[in-house]
Design an enzyme around this catalytic site. Structure first.
Site, mmCIF file in Angstrom:
data_model
loop_
_atom_site.group_PDB
_atom_site.id
_atom_site.type_symbol
_atom_site.label_atom_id
_atom_site.label_comp_id
_atom_site.label_asym_id
_atom_site.label_seq_id
_atom_site.Cartn_x
_atom_site.Cartn_y
_atom_site.Cartn_z
ATOM 1 N N GLY A 35 -76.482 20.575 -62.483
ATOM 2 C CA GLY A 35 -75.569 20.759 -61.375
ATOM 3 C C GLY A 35 -74.290 21.494 -61.732
ATOM 4 N N ASP A 36 -74.046 21.728 -63.034
ATOM 5 C CA ASP A 36 -72.853 22.455 -63.434
ATOM 6 C C ASP A 36 -72.988 23.927 -63.072
ATOM 7 O OD1 ASP A 36 -71.745 20.206 -64.449
ATOM 8 O OD2 ASP A 36 -72.113 20.667 -66.554
ATOM 9 N N PRO A 37 -71.888 24.595 -62.736
ATOM 10 C CA PRO A 37 -71.963 26.021 -62.405
ATOM 11 C C PRO A 37 -72.289 26.864 -63.625
ATOM 12 C CG PRO A 37 -69.681 25.290 -62.497
ATOM 13 C CD PRO A 37 -70.526 24.061 -62.606
ATOM 14 N N ARG A 57 -74.841 23.053 -70.714
ATOM 15 C CA ARG A 57 -74.497 22.943 -69.300
ATOM 16 C C ARG A 57 -75.280 21.797 -68.687
ATOM 17 N NH1 ARG A 57 -76.072 26.034 -64.516
ATOM 18 N NH2 ARG A 57 -77.574 27.133 -65.784
#
Length: 259
Positions: free
Chosen positions: A5-7, A2
């Site tokens: 800033g990725d969910p 991930r």
């Protein structure tokens, strides 16, 4: 992995083993349910947000996000249910039930567009994929690893039998046809199920995916209905179901046909 800033994305991920891998295409194309955290980029009125969310229930148009595994073209998807569970400041907790291929990240973005100030998805958890739910079927990778260790090193299959489910469960959402013992072997060789081989059946339409089971409840194959259930009940002959994915090994049942 991930990126920054990725969910955060977690939840149910059905995995097929051996012959059950043939069923995964049907599971991935079945309905999904998610719990999602959406962050709105401005203060909002609760009633206004509810009104905007209600506009996304039913058939919607979506263009997949830039970072996606499919071609970026507008397509129709259906949201079966969209429930606002709670809010905390600008954070909104949602429960969404939808057809497969619906992007929750894009849904959150589009809600923000309608609100006029933008929004994005912070976290996502898939709580259901087809018949598999986190409340009834979920097993962690750690539990699976322990089960494999006990089986390999202690010859104890108890945990492995608990965490690996029968592949028949993957067909829970499909209509079923019970097949006579004399017709089973021919189906495992790819032959069409004819009307005389049908012992019992549930309601379905022509063209539907149908699970074919033995009288013992063993999954023989998944096929496409060539006749509706009503047509089968009214007929004495004809082709009923064409197998598409054969799961049962050949010659487990006696051969009652000739080449």
């Amino acid at each position: 992995m991930r990126g920054r800033g990725d969910p955060k994305v977690t939840g149910v991920l059905p995995i097929g083993l051996e012959e059950a891998t043939k069923l995964m295409t049907y599971v991935t194309k079945s309905g999904k349910e998610y719990v999602c955290v959406m962050q709105v980029h401005c203060d909002f009125q609760l009633e206004e947000l509810k009104k905007v969310l209600s506009q996304f229930v039913g058939t919607i148009y979506q263009k997949p996000p830039v970072r996606s595994s499919v071609k970026r073209r507008v397509r129709k998807r259906r949201i079966h249910d969209l429930e606002l569970l709670e809010t905390s400041g600008r954070l909104v907790l949602l429960r969404i039930s939808s057809e497969p291929g619906t992007y929750m990240r894009k849904l959150c973005h589009d809600v923000g567009v309608i609100l006029g100030c933008g929004s994005h998805m912070r976290e996502l958890r898939r709580t259901r994929s087809g018949p598999f739910t986190e409340n009834a079927n979920l097993v962690t990778l750690h539990e699976l690893s322990e089960a494999v260790y006990l089986w390999k090193n202690c010859k104890d299959e108890t945990e492995l039998e608990r965490v690996i489910l029968p592949m028949e469960l993957a067909t829970c959402g499909m209509p079923k046809v019970l097949v006579s013992d004399g017709a089973v072997n021919a189906i495992t060789y790819g032959s069409t199920l004819n009307v005389p081989g049908v012992v019992a059946l549930q309601k379905f339409k022509r063209g539907d995916n149908v699970a074919m089971l033995t009288l013992k409840g063993e999954l023989i194959a998944v096929g496409q209905a060539l006749m509706s259930s009503e047509e089968i009940l009214k007929s004495k002959r004809g082709q009923a179901v064409q197998p598409r994915r054969v799961l049962l090994a050949r010659d487990v049942y006696p051969r009652s046909w000739t080449q």
